[in-house]
Write a protein that holds these residues in place. Structure first.
Motif, mmCIF file in Angstrom:
data_model
loop_
_atom_site.group_PDB
_atom_site.id
_atom_site.type_symbol
_atom_site.label_atom_id
_atom_site.label_comp_id
_atom_site.label_asym_id
_atom_site.label_seq_id
_atom_site.Cartn_x
_atom_site.Cartn_y
_atom_site.Cartn_z
ATOM 1 N N GLY A 284 0.779 -1.224 0.000
ATOM 2 C CA GLY A 284 0.000 0.000 0.000
ATOM 3 C C GLY A 284 0.810 1.272 0.000
ATOM 4 N N GLY A 285 2.153 1.179 -0.161
ATOM 5 C CA GLY A 285 2.963 2.385 -0.099
ATOM 6 C C GLY A 285 3.939 2.544 -1.247
ATOM 7 N N THR A 286 4.021 1.551 -2.139
ATOM 8 C CA THR A 286 4.990 1.584 -3.238
ATOM 9 C C THR A 286 4.273 1.538 -4.574
ATOM 10 N N ASP A 287 4.695 2.414 -5.499
ATOM 11 C CA ASP A 287 4.164 2.387 -6.865
ATOM 12 C C ASP A 287 5.007 1.431 -7.702
ATOM 13 N N LEU A 288 4.355 0.454 -8.320
ATOM 14 C CA LEU A 288 5.049 -0.503 -9.190
ATOM 15 C C LEU A 288 4.887 -0.072 -10.641
ATOM 16 N N GLY A 289 5.983 0.097 -11.339
ATOM 17 C CA GLY A 289 5.941 0.475 -12.746
ATOM 18 C C GLY A 289 6.542 -0.606 -13.620
ATOM 19 N N ILE A 290 5.918 -0.861 -14.775
ATOM 20 C CA ILE A 290 6.412 -1.866 -15.722
ATOM 21 C C ILE A 290 6.478 -1.217 -17.101
ATOM 22 N N GLY A 291 7.683 -0.967 -17.586
ATOM 23 C CA GLY A 291 7.867 -0.382 -18.907
ATOM 24 C C GLY A 291 8.172 -1.462 -19.926
ATOM 25 N N VAL A 292 7.464 -1.456 -21.047
ATOM 26 C CA VAL A 292 7.611 -2.491 -22.066
ATOM 27 C C VAL A 292 7.868 -1.838 -23.424
ATOM 28 N N SER A 293 9.016 -2.150 -24.019
ATOM 29 C CA SER A 293 9.323 -1.703 -25.376
ATOM 30 C C SER A 293 9.193 -2.894 -26.311
ATOM 31 N N PHE A 294 8.686 -2.654 -27.493
ATOM 32 C CA PHE A 294 8.443 -3.745 -28.439
ATOM 33 C C PHE A 294 8.579 -3.242 -29.868
ATOM 34 N N GLU A 295 8.624 -4.188 -30.784
ATOM 35 C CA GLU A 295 8.517 -3.874 -32.205
ATOM 36 C C GLU A 295 7.732 -4.989 -32.877
ATOM 37 N N SER A 296 6.910 -4.618 -33.837
ATOM 38 C CA SER A 296 6.101 -5.588 -34.558
ATOM 39 C C SER A 296 5.973 -5.153 -36.004
ATOM 40 N N ASP A 297 5.564 -6.089 -36.833
ATOM 41 C CA ASP A 297 5.399 -5.809 -38.258
ATOM 42 C C ASP A 297 4.455 -4.619 -38.434
ATOM 43 N N PRO A 298 4.947 -3.488 -38.983
ATOM 44 C CA PRO A 298 4.088 -2.302 -39.113
ATOM 45 C C PRO A 298 2.917 -2.497 -40.066
#
Length: 411
Positions: A284-298
């Motif tokens: 209840g006191g910590t912010d959890l962050g998850i950053g995701v970088s990706f690439e896919s067929d445009p």
């Protein structure tokens, strides 16, 4: 209209320990035969256009049931009625001959399915184009890689327009680009109202594709109904038995981006902005962050990103996905994108947890790439609260409706 109708259908196998036991049984009239029941008598009706998932542990009778419906096994009891043409992918390339060329095996596969050579001649170009093996069709299939072999087998098996399609752990075959093509073909069958029977250990795919799920265990029907309800019950069953949990390594799988696919390029997990593989969290006191970088067929629609948090035993505690939250990831012209998921004041109670990240197609059915156990969350808490999460709550107090002190004085 009913596409598949089983009435008290069962399958058992008989065997003798020694050849002399057969003669002994005839002479003495005493049974020496051993009987193993693969499928207990089962009554089942599958309407036209229904997509049915079949789940269960190894040896549950799933493949036996599909082979009985496909007609490659004869039931020991009961009656089976199947209406319409059936295409079964029970074992990819089961009818292929390794010394024959790809071209010859296309016609051989057609004959196994009961199709004349004239029909296969009409389908040949489509099969080759779908498999992407134009330059290899005159080579013996024993020279093919496993992926090439699987692609040709899948293309042959699904080239026909069947009324009923049976899939036994063969929904996604070949490399990333071809796996997507196979999913698109199956999705097309579903939209066309075809009847599909799908056996898989991938519960995510089962729940995403099917509108009915059957759970078998040791040859018996345990549950039959709505996918989410049946898969949830099955997961609880799995929790009660011993399971091996792989360590996963926490690494992003390394492969080059190819047409029709996607991959994770970076995953970073942080606690209050501090990134790491082992993170300290306060309930209840910590912010959890998850950053995701990706690439896919445009050339393809934007993919979906999903995150799952597991407990120490490897069972999912919670999950989040861009599709479920109706968020469309943005990409540049090269198909590259980045998303960040935040869990404010993470409500997990004390314990150790793991983070898994997935990159999926726009329908969240086919998994392009995954990064398992990318971070370990070591959660500590204040107080004696028990459970997995702490939930928002409010306490209130109200005066009693009656004054019990006055009542006692009156007495």
């Amino acid at each position: 209209m009913i596409a598949v109708d089983l009435q008290d259908v069962g399958k058992s196998y008989r065997s003798y320990g020694y050849a002399r036991d057969v003669l002994w049984e005839i002479i003495t009239k005493k049974k020496k035969v051993r009987e193993w029941i693969a499928l207990h008598p089962l009554t089942l009706k599958i309407p036209n256009g229904q997509v049915v998932g079949i789940i269960g542990t190894n040896g549950a009778g799933k493949s036996t049931l599909l082979k009985l419906i496909a007609g490659t096994l004869i039931p020991s009891s009961g009656e089976i009625r199947v209406r319409g043409q059936v295409a079964a992918l029970l074992e990819l390339g089961a009818g292929f001959h390794p010394d024959m060329s790809g071209r010859e095996n296309v016609y051989l596969g057609g004959s196994v399915m009961g199709l004349p050579a004239s029909r296969m001649e009409q389908l040949y170009s489509e099969i080759v184009n779908f498999a992407g093996l134009e330059g290899f069709m005159d080579q013996p299939v024993k020279t093919y890689s496993s992926g090439m072999y699987a692609r040709l087998a899948f293309a042959v098996a699904t080239a026909v327009d069947p009324d009923i399609l049976i899939l036994d752990e063969t929904l996604s075959v070949g490399d990333g680009a071809f796996a997507r093509k196979s999913f698109d073909r199956i999705t097309g069958y579903k939209k066309a109202g075809k009847t599909i029977l799908f056996c898989s250990h991938n519960l995510y795919q089962v729940e995403a594709i099917c509108n009915r799920v059957i759970w078998l265990d040791r040859g018996r029907l345990i549950m039959d109904g709505e996918p989410a309800r049946v898969t949830a019950a099955y997961v609880e069953f799995l929790k009660s038995i011993e399971c091996d949990i792989g360590d996963g390594g926490g690494r992003v799988s390394p492969f080059s981006l190819i047409e029709g696919s996607g991959r994770l390029t970076k995953v970073e997990v942080s606690a209050d902005g501090i990134a790491g593989h082992e993170l300290s969290i306060e309930t209840g006191g910590t912010d959890l962050g998850i950053g995701v970088s990706f690439e896919s067929d445009p050339a393809l629609p934007p993919p979906n990103v999903a995150v799952t948090i597991l407990d120490a035993n490897g069972w999912a505690v919670t999950s989040a996905s861009t599709e479920n939250d109706r968020v469309i990831p943005e990409r540049n012209e090269y198909g590259q994108g980045e998303v960040c998921l935040t869990f404010p004041r993470l409500p997990l109670l004390k314990g150790n947890y793991w983070v898994n990240v997935f990159l999926l197609c726009e329908n969240s059915i086919h998994i392009y790439d995954r990064a398992e156990r990318v971070a370990e969350l070591r959660v500590v808490q204040k107080g004696l609260e028990r459970g997995v999460v702490t939930l928002p709550r409010e306490w209130s107090f109200a005066k009693p409706k009656r004054d019990f002190s006055q009542i006692s004085q009156q007495m």
